[in-house]
Scaffold this active site. Sequence first.
Site, mmCIF file in Angstrom:
data_model
loop_
_atom_site.group_PDB
_atom_site.id
_atom_site.type_symbol
_atom_site.label_atom_id
_atom_site.label_comp_id
_atom_site.label_asym_id
_atom_site.label_seq_id
_atom_site.Cartn_x
_atom_site.Cartn_y
_atom_site.Cartn_z
ATOM 1 N N ARG A 170 -73.622 19.106 25.962
ATOM 2 C CA ARG A 170 -74.789 18.232 25.787
ATOM 3 C C ARG A 170 -74.559 16.724 25.932
ATOM 4 O O ARG A 170 -75.555 16.013 26.543
ATOM 5 C CB ARG A 170 -75.310 18.633 24.732
ATOM 6 C CG ARG A 170 -77.236 18.407 24.842
ATOM 7 C CD ARG A 170 -77.880 19.249 23.809
ATOM 8 N NE ARG A 170 -77.746 18.625 22.393
ATOM 9 C CZ ARG A 170 -78.516 18.867 21.403
ATOM 10 N NH1 ARG A 170 -79.312 19.817 21.528
ATOM 11 N NH2 ARG A 170 -78.289 18.610 20.187
ATOM 12 N N LYS B 64 -64.379 14.264 20.003
ATOM 13 C CA LYS B 64 -63.825 14.597 18.634
ATOM 14 C C LYS B 64 -64.497 15.623 18.155
ATOM 15 O O LYS B 64 -65.590 15.626 17.675
ATOM 16 C CB LYS B 64 -63.945 13.277 17.837
ATOM 17 C CG LYS B 64 -62.975 13.353 16.509
ATOM 18 C CD LYS B 64 -62.755 14.498 15.877
ATOM 19 C CE LYS B 64 -63.871 14.481 14.761
ATOM 20 N NZ LYS B 64 -63.687 15.903 14.181
ATOM 21 N N PRO B 65 -64.151 16.660 18.634
ATOM 22 C CA PRO B 65 -64.902 18.064 18.126
ATOM 23 C C PRO B 65 -64.542 18.238 16.617
ATOM 24 O O PRO B 65 -63.599 17.722 16.049
ATOM 25 C CB PRO B 65 -64.254 19.354 18.868
ATOM 26 C CG PRO B 65 -62.764 18.572 19.241
ATOM 27 C CD PRO B 65 -62.748 17.167 19.087
ATOM 28 N N ALA B 66 -65.347 19.216 15.957
ATOM 29 C CA ALA B 66 -65.171 19.584 14.666
ATOM 30 C C ALA B 66 -64.057 20.307 14.229
ATOM 31 O O ALA B 66 -63.382 20.997 15.180
ATOM 32 C CB ALA B 66 -66.315 20.390 14.025
ATOM 33 N N GLY C 90 -74.313 15.655 14.069
ATOM 34 C CA GLY C 90 -73.800 16.247 12.655
ATOM 35 C C GLY C 90 -74.712 15.934 11.650
ATOM 36 O O GLY C 90 -76.047 15.928 11.805
ATOM 37 N N GLU D 259 -77.932 12.906 16.764
ATOM 38 C CA GLU D 259 -78.650 14.162 16.407
ATOM 39 C C GLU D 259 -78.310 14.657 15.126
ATOM 40 O O GLU D 259 -76.983 15.082 15.076
ATOM 41 C CB GLU D 259 -78.156 15.068 17.472
ATOM 42 C CG GLU D 259 -78.776 14.651 18.928
ATOM 43 C CD GLU D 259 -80.227 14.878 19.063
ATOM 44 O OE1 GLU D 259 -80.938 15.419 18.425
ATOM 45 O OE2 GLU D 259 -80.411 14.480 20.402
ATOM 46 N N LEU D 260 -79.163 14.580 14.136
ATOM 47 C CA LEU D 260 -78.694 14.811 12.576
ATOM 48 C C LEU D 260 -79.546 16.130 12.091
ATOM 49 O O LEU D 260 -79.999 16.850 12.886
ATOM 50 C CB LEU D 260 -78.907 13.502 12.075
ATOM 51 C CG LEU D 260 -78.365 12.185 12.690
ATOM 52 C CD1 LEU D 260 -78.871 10.770 11.744
ATOM 53 C CD2 LEU D 260 -76.894 12.219 12.698
ATOM 54 N N CYS E 48 -79.384 23.294 13.285
ATOM 55 C CA CYS E 48 -80.117 22.282 12.942
ATOM 56 C C CYS E 48 -81.517 22.525 12.982
ATOM 57 O O CYS E 48 -82.400 22.138 12.387
ATOM 58 C CB CYS E 48 -79.687 20.868 13.752
ATOM 59 S SG CYS E 48 -79.907 21.125 15.571
ATOM 60 N N SER F 193 -84.653 25.086 22.139
ATOM 61 C CA SER F 193 -83.530 24.269 23.124
ATOM 62 C C SER F 193 -83.610 24.767 24.660
ATOM 63 O O SER F 193 -83.754 25.931 24.955
ATOM 64 C CB SER F 193 -82.146 24.956 22.430
ATOM 65 O OG SER F 193 -82.302 24.620 21.090
HETATM 66 P P1 NAP Z 1 -70.709 16.952 9.873
HETATM 67 O O1 NAP Z 1 -69.945 17.142 8.612
HETATM 68 O O2 NAP Z 1 -71.470 15.581 9.781
HETATM 69 O O3 NAP Z 1 -69.615 16.751 10.882
HETATM 70 C C1 NAP Z 1 -69.980 16.547 12.298
HETATM 71 C C2 NAP Z 1 -68.818 15.880 12.928
HETATM 72 O O4 NAP Z 1 -68.424 14.527 12.315
HETATM 73 C C3 NAP Z 1 -67.638 16.565 12.880
HETATM 74 O O5 NAP Z 1 -66.858 16.359 14.112
HETATM 75 C C4 NAP Z 1 -66.721 16.077 11.562
HETATM 76 O O6 NAP Z 1 -65.286 16.182 11.693
HETATM 77 C C5 NAP Z 1 -67.227 14.528 11.761
HETATM 78 N N1 NAP Z 1 -67.034 13.830 10.840
HETATM 79 C C6 NAP Z 1 -67.147 14.033 9.414
HETATM 80 N N2 NAP Z 1 -66.834 13.031 8.696
HETATM 81 C C7 NAP Z 1 -66.639 11.808 9.266
HETATM 82 C C8 NAP Z 1 -66.553 10.721 9.292
HETATM 83 N N3 NAP Z 1 -66.331 10.049 7.935
HETATM 84 N N4 NAP Z 1 -66.583 9.822 10.364
HETATM 85 C C9 NAP Z 1 -66.557 10.205 11.600
HETATM 86 N N5 NAP Z 1 -66.621 11.491 11.927
HETATM 87 C C10 NAP Z 1 -67.025 12.132 10.905
HETATM 88 O O7 NAP Z 1 -71.752 17.983 10.257
HETATM 89 P P2 NAP Z 1 -71.117 19.626 10.629
HETATM 90 O O8 NAP Z 1 -71.256 20.150 8.890
HETATM 91 O O9 NAP Z 1 -69.956 19.821 11.368
HETATM 92 O O10 NAP Z 1 -72.417 20.186 11.208
HETATM 93 C C11 NAP Z 1 -73.732 20.495 10.491
HETATM 94 C C12 NAP Z 1 -74.771 19.443 10.571
HETATM 95 O O11 NAP Z 1 -74.862 19.044 11.976
HETATM 96 C C13 NAP Z 1 -76.068 19.755 10.109
HETATM 97 O O12 NAP Z 1 -76.540 18.755 9.244
HETATM 98 C C14 NAP Z 1 -76.989 20.212 11.526
HETATM 99 O O13 NAP Z 1 -78.394 20.022 11.056
HETATM 100 C C15 NAP Z 1 -76.342 19.043 12.075
HETATM 101 N N6 NAP Z 1 -76.788 19.288 13.642
HETATM 102 C C16 NAP Z 1 -77.499 18.434 14.218
HETATM 103 C C17 NAP Z 1 -77.895 18.887 15.514
HETATM 104 C C18 NAP Z 1 -79.079 18.372 16.242
HETATM 105 O O14 NAP Z 1 -78.944 18.112 17.382
HETATM 106 N N7 NAP Z 1 -79.664 17.311 15.572
HETATM 107 C C19 NAP Z 1 -77.243 19.771 16.296
HETATM 108 C C20 NAP Z 1 -76.230 20.467 15.728
HETATM 109 C C21 NAP Z 1 -75.983 20.342 14.260
HETATM 110 P P3 NAP Z 1 -64.539 17.333 10.678
HETATM 111 O O15 NAP Z 1 -65.107 18.404 11.444
HETATM 112 O O16 NAP Z 1 -63.087 16.813 10.953
HETATM 113 O O17 NAP Z 1 -65.045 16.979 9.450
#
Ligand code: NAP
Length: 491
Positions: A173, A188-190, A242, A264-265, A298, A455
């Site tokens: 996307r 930078k994937p998770a 994220g 996209e949060l 999300c 979606s």
């Molecule tokens: P997250 O903890 O925020 O992580 C997302 C990405 O950010 C990962 O690649 C993570 O890397 C990275 N990251 C973490 N801490 C960071 C920092 N300090 N600086 C830069 N990058 C950092 O979220 P998640 O737990 O993976 O995903 C779930 C969240 O995503 C939920 O809140 C969900 O609602 C949201 N989401 C939103 C959408 C949308 O379209 N609105 C779609 C899907 C998901 P690491 O994996 O290495 O920690």
Amino acid sequence: MNVVTPIASRTVDVSTIPTDLFIAGAWRASASGQRIEVINPSTEELLATIADASVEDGLAAVDAAAAAARGWAATAPRQRAQILLRAFELMIEKADWLAELISLENGKALADAMGEVKYAAEFFRWYAEEAVRIQGDISMAPGGGNRILVQYQPVGVSVLVTPWNFPAAMATRKIAPALAAGCSCILKPASETPLTAFALVEILCAAGVPAGVVNVVTTSQPGPLISAMLHDSRVRKLSFTGSTAVGRLLLREASDCVINCSMELGGNAPFLVFDDADLDAAVDGAMIAKMRNGGEACTAANRFYIQRGIFHAFAHKLAAKMAAMQLGDGWLASTACGPLVNEKSRDKVAAFVDDAMARGAKALTGGKPLDRKGYFYEPTVLIDVAPDSKLLHDEIFGPVAALVPFDSEDDVIELSNASEYGLVCYVYTRDLAKGLRVSERLDSGMVALNRGLVSDPAAPFGGTKQSGIGREGAHHGLLEFTEAKYIATNW
Ligand code: NAP
């Protein structure tokens, strides 16, 4: 609830997937030689180890993307389109394999993973079609004489940060519109789901993406690495998906160099069912809105507001469907609900349910983790949920439906809008005028009216309030990777 017993037959040999950093068209180990473990959430077994990038590696990826930027921006839109279309075809050819890989590293049920692969591939096709339609504007200034020309140019080197819940779709996307617009990028994937990103990059290479145009770095230190990239003046764009907490932090980081941000949060989607709704359709929609990805979306319905006249009928029908779900290893075809992605997520869901039950909630089904290896939690339906229960205010991100009765249209709109999130709302009613009226009053970027799913690559996906900034998908998603260049002229 039924539990599926695992069998030992898989088509994905994880050892064939590259696990290093992909920079400037080549795989390379991280400067430190450190590795990150990737765990199968269905079994808690080690799936693979991947390179752990340092800040130095991250900046090498920026070097590569910056070196490739001008050439890619100058590539004919038709050529960019053909590469994206080829990526779509290759992804569809490998759909079964990719779906199983996603299930292995994320845990989601194979049917959900297959749905994701098709959805993810469609972004390549959609943006192949959009790449040749980046149109500008020309107009006469209101005073007459002067002409206003507006051209949409690639924004430049883009940093793309994605979560683990849709490891393929959240990447495509972003990558697809970035490439269509003429931007080079660093993904930078998770850390939980990097293998899907590595598989995608192999597809992109096979489709003809030139070296340096797409780079992938994985790291256990995302904070310092992304911060360094956002302070490099060659980087012009951050596209992040994220949590809202990390999104806020990155917006602060991006402010130093005034980087263009798309965010996209998180969400906290309300699911509204009015008395006049088609009850069975509403229950089916609720199962999709709640249980796609085992609740780890999300867009997942988080709070169910059911009008009092049908509350008990809805609750019991939903509980029956939730109780009938097959739990098991995600990659097994018979599984309807896989595990949560990791122990922390499972424990967070358990803590939310325990908190609600301590405040008086009753479980019609489920209510506890599964007693087996893997991060499983039972599909759960709660009633008598107190208004101050944590799960009504924060993302559950798991297979738990909290049901609350309501009386009037005004009440339910007030309840729905009382959230810092505004990603998506679901509304079920047979009265179309009411459905549209309610949709307009809901403060969210998206509304699903008599549907359990929003979606679509051709639709603008995104949220209001603290659910984000900008839109992905549709033509809107392409414009996020462009800058409007205004040329004032006369002739
Ligand atoms: P997250 O903890 O925020 O992580 C997302 C990405 O950010 C990962 O690649 C993570 O890397 C990275 N990251 C973490 N801490 C960071 C920092 N300090 N600086 C830069 N990058 C950092 O979220 P998640 O737990 O993976 O995903 C779930 C969240 O995503 C939920 O809140 C969900 O609602 C949201 N989401 C939103 C959408 C949308 O379209 N609105 C779609 C899907 C998901 P690491 O994996 O290495 O920690």
